[in-house]
Design an enzyme around this catalytic site. Structure first.
Site, PDB file in Angstrom:
ATOM      1  N   GLY A   1       0.792  -5.124   0.775  1.00 60.81           N
ATOM      2  CA  GLY A   1      -0.353  -5.201  -0.129  1.00 60.81           C
ATOM      3  C   GLY A   1      -0.006  -5.834  -1.465  1.00 60.81           C
ATOM      4  O   GLY A   1      -0.880  -6.362  -2.153  1.00 60.81           O
TER       5      GLY A   1
ATOM      6  N   GLU B   1       4.504  -5.388   7.197  1.00 60.34           N
ATOM      7  CA  GLU B   1       3.678  -4.409   7.924  1.00 60.34           C
ATOM      8  C   GLU B   1       4.145  -4.201   9.357  1.00 60.34           C
ATOM      9  O   GLU B   1       4.071  -3.090   9.884  1.00 60.34           O
ATOM     10  CB  GLU B   1       2.206  -4.846   7.917  1.00 60.34           C
ATOM     11  CG  GLU B   1       1.505  -4.667   6.570  1.00 60.34           C
ATOM     12  CD  GLU B   1       1.672  -5.845   5.633  1.00 60.34           C
ATOM     13  OE1 GLU B   1       2.513  -6.730   5.892  1.00 60.34           O
ATOM     14  OE2 GLU B   1       0.958  -5.880   4.612  1.00 60.34           O
TER      15      GLU B   1
ATOM     16  N   ALA C   1       0.871  -1.181   0.000  1.00 59.08           N
ATOM     17  CA  ALA C   1       0.000   0.000   0.000  1.00 59.08           C
ATOM     18  C   ALA C   1       0.905   1.226   0.000  1.00 59.08           C
ATOM     19  O   ALA C   1       2.048   1.162   0.465  1.00 59.08           O
ATOM     20  CB  ALA C   1      -0.882  -0.010   1.239  1.00 59.08           C
TER      21      ALA C   1
ATOM     22  N   GLU D   1      -0.204  -9.460  -0.807  1.00 61.07           N
ATOM     23  CA  GLU D   1      -1.645  -9.751  -0.656  1.00 61.07           C
ATOM     24  C   GLU D   1      -2.354  -9.744  -2.008  1.00 61.07           C
ATOM     25  O   GLU D   1      -3.266 -10.545  -2.242  1.00 61.07           O
ATOM     26  CB  GLU D   1      -2.283  -8.730   0.289  1.00 61.07           C
ATOM     27  CG  GLU D   1      -1.790  -8.870   1.718  1.00 61.07           C
ATOM     28  CD  GLU D   1      -2.323  -7.773   2.609  1.00 61.07           C
ATOM     29  OE1 GLU D   1      -1.921  -6.608   2.418  1.00 61.07           O
ATOM     30  OE2 GLU D   1      -3.145  -8.062   3.484  1.00 61.07           O
TER      31      GLU D   1
HETATM   32  N1  COA Z   1       4.624   3.282  -0.430  1.00 63.55           N
HETATM   33  C1  COA Z   1       5.019   4.462  -0.923  1.00 63.55           C
HETATM   34  N2  COA Z   1       6.207   4.635  -1.516  1.00 63.55           N
HETATM   35  C2  COA Z   1       7.003   3.565  -1.612  1.00 63.55           C
HETATM   36  C3  COA Z   1       6.649   2.293  -1.120  1.00 63.55           C
HETATM   37  C4  COA Z   1       5.377   2.178  -0.508  1.00 63.55           C
HETATM   38  N3  COA Z   1       4.927   1.013  -0.041  1.00 63.55           N
HETATM   39  N4  COA Z   1       7.660   1.434  -1.352  1.00 63.55           N
HETATM   40  C5  COA Z   1       8.620   2.140  -1.979  1.00 63.55           C
HETATM   41  N5  COA Z   1       8.231   3.419  -2.125  1.00 63.55           N
HETATM   42  C6  COA Z   1       8.980   4.512  -2.740  1.00 63.55           C
HETATM   43  C7  COA Z   1      10.094   4.989  -1.807  1.00 63.55           C
HETATM   44  O1  COA Z   1       9.597   5.913  -0.847  1.00 63.55           O
HETATM   45  C8  COA Z   1      11.045   5.622  -2.793  1.00 63.55           C
HETATM   46  O2  COA Z   1      10.541   6.895  -3.137  1.00 63.55           O
HETATM   47  P1  COA Z   1      11.538   8.183  -3.150  1.00 63.55           P
HETATM   48  O3  COA Z   1      12.460   7.885  -4.317  1.00 63.55           O
HETATM   49  O4  COA Z   1      10.602   9.324  -3.398  1.00 63.55           O
HETATM   50  O5  COA Z   1      12.241   8.215  -1.812  1.00 63.55           O
HETATM   51  C9  COA Z   1      10.913   4.737  -4.027  1.00 63.55           C
HETATM   52  O6  COA Z   1       9.663   4.051  -3.896  1.00 63.55           O
HETATM   53  C10 COA Z   1      12.021   3.692  -4.127  1.00 63.55           C
HETATM   54  O7  COA Z   1      12.070   2.974  -2.885  1.00 63.55           O
HETATM   55  P2  COA Z   1      13.399   2.873  -1.970  1.00 63.55           P
HETATM   56  O8  COA Z   1      12.959   2.550  -0.578  1.00 63.55           O
HETATM   57  O9  COA Z   1      14.242   4.077  -2.149  1.00 63.55           O
HETATM   58  O10 COA Z   1      14.100   1.623  -2.668  1.00 63.55           O
HETATM   59  P3  COA Z   1      15.039   0.531  -1.980  1.00 63.55           P
HETATM   60  O11 COA Z   1      15.568  -0.288  -3.086  1.00 63.55           O
HETATM   61  O12 COA Z   1      15.986   1.183  -1.027  1.00 63.55           O
HETATM   62  O13 COA Z   1      14.051  -0.379  -1.087  1.00 63.55           O
HETATM   63  C11 COA Z   1      12.050  -1.625  -0.618  1.00 63.55           C
HETATM   64  C12 COA Z   1      13.023  -1.116  -1.703  1.00 63.55           C
HETATM   65  C13 COA Z   1      10.858  -2.258  -1.340  1.00 63.55           C
HETATM   66  C14 COA Z   1      12.731  -2.656   0.276  1.00 63.55           C
HETATM   67  C15 COA Z   1      11.568  -0.426   0.234  1.00 63.55           C
HETATM   68  O14 COA Z   1      11.085   0.575  -0.655  1.00 63.55           O
HETATM   69  C16 COA Z   1      10.456  -0.758   1.191  1.00 63.55           C
HETATM   70  O15 COA Z   1      10.704  -1.314   2.247  1.00 63.55           O
HETATM   71  N6  COA Z   1       9.211  -0.361   0.854  1.00 63.55           N
HETATM   72  C17 COA Z   1       8.089  -0.514   1.738  1.00 63.55           C
HETATM   73  C18 COA Z   1       7.585  -1.925   1.751  1.00 63.55           C
HETATM   74  C19 COA Z   1       6.477  -2.030   2.748  1.00 63.55           C
HETATM   75  O16 COA Z   1       6.644  -1.852   3.937  1.00 63.55           O
HETATM   76  N7  COA Z   1       5.289  -2.358   2.235  1.00 63.55           N
HETATM   77  C20 COA Z   1       4.133  -2.568   3.049  1.00 63.55           C
HETATM   78  C21 COA Z   1       3.351  -1.350   3.125  1.00 63.55           C
HETATM   79  S1  COA Z   1       1.873  -1.597   4.099  1.00 63.55           S
END
Ligand code: COA
Length: 259
Positions: free
Chosen positions: A113, A136, A67, A116
């Site tokens: 999500g 989460e 999400a 999911e």
């Molecule tokens: N919601 C909103 N933005 C998200 C996102 C999410 N779930 N996942 C990634 N992004 C965005 C980041 O904020 C970043 O944006 P920015 O360039 O404006 O800072 C961009 O996507 C790239 O992500 P980044 O975190 O810089 O890449 P990474 O390679 O370092 O890490 C992940 C990748 C997937 C491990 C990391 O983005 C992450 O942990 N995301 C969240 C996953 C999560 O918790 N999902 C469950 C949500 S309920």
């Protein structure tokens, strides 16, 4: 039928549906959720001329990274976490109950999500770069789009507990080993395999396919999605979630206090 965040292409009766927000790793904001509802619940709801849907994320880094956390912060601050979970669940029910097979072709991250969404599809084919997880708890919340119910169904209680409580990611090979995905293959072969499955299904009796999907889903009718939405509402109303989400945005470690 116009979408901001979805790409739709029909080829030989198969609908190639792509979630197209690659800069946010295809995170599901409310607009995208609304468009998925429009696609599965309206625009394609009565399309019995199609063989099936192949669903993927744009770019080569991510299927869907969850999400949209930045947007979700505002929703939780307004105290409507439970409502958000119910709405998200309703969208994923449209996919699970779709009358033609929906296969998730998972490349890169399928987190929160995104995981999911993949498990709401009828089958999953992973590329060998796929990574799955329910992170989460890193944010101080729980899966709210059906993950606490469908993970149990697919991989059993022990593995569902491990993924959900640790927030750890697993790779494609492990996802295949535990039955989270049907196949894990190099990218090109993965797409071929998914298309082959859809084409095989397309040669069968359409009514039988539709009734099979309904009958298999019926087995899980007692699942506790309402409970999940209420629990999600409680978790998203905590100070811990505000801290967890702020830590994500500020790219630092969360300091949880159990409140
Ligand atoms: N919601 C909103 N933005 C998200 C996102 C999410 N779930 N996942 C990634 N992004 C965005 C980041 O904020 C970043 O944006 P920015 O360039 O404006 O800072 C961009 O996507 C790239 O992500 P980044 O975190 O810089 O890449 P990474 O390679 O370092 O890490 C992940 C990748 C997937 C491990 C990391 O983005 C992450 O942990 N995301 C969240 C996953 C999560 O918790 N999902 C469950 C949500 S309920």
């Amino acid at each position: 039928m116009s979408y901001q965040n979805l790409l739709v292409e029909e080829k030989e009766g198969i609908v190639h549906l792509t979630i197209n927000r690659p800069k946010a790793l295809n995170a599901l904001n409310q607009e995208t959720m609304g468009e998925l509802a429009q696609f599965f619940g309206e625009d394609y709801a009565d399309r019995r001329d199609i063989t099936g849907v192949l669903l993927r994320g744009a770019g080569d880094r991510s299927f869907v990274a969850g999400a949209d956390i930045k947007e979700f912060l505002g929703v939780a601050a307004a105290g409507s976490g439970e409502d958000m979970a119910r709405k998200g669940q309703a969208v994923f029910f449209l996919i699970e109950r779709f009358h033609r097979p929906v296969i998730a072709l998972v490349n890169g991250f399928a987190l929160g999500g995104g995981c999911e969404l993949a498990i709401a599809c009828h089958m999953r084919v992973a590329t060998d770069t796929a990574r799955f997880g329910q992170p989460e708890v890193n944010l101080g919340i729980i899966p709210g789009y059906g993950g606490t119910q469908r993970l149990n169904q697919l991989i059993g209680k022990g593995k569902a507990m491990e993924l959900t409580l640790t927030g750890n990611m697993i790779d494609a090979a492990e996802a295949h080993r535990i039955g989270l995905v049907n196949y894990a293959l190099p990218a090109e072969a993965a797409e071929e395999k998914a298309l082959e499955i859809l084409k095989t299904i397309g040669t069968k009796g359409p009514v039988a396919i539709e009734e099979s999907i309904k009958a298999i889903n019926a087995y899980y009718a007692g699942s506790q999605f309402d409970y999940e939405a209420e629990a999600f509402g409680r978790a998203s109303a905590t100070e811990d979630f505000m801290e967890g989400a702020a830590a994500f945005v500020e790219k630092r470690k969360a300091n949880f206090r159990g409140k």
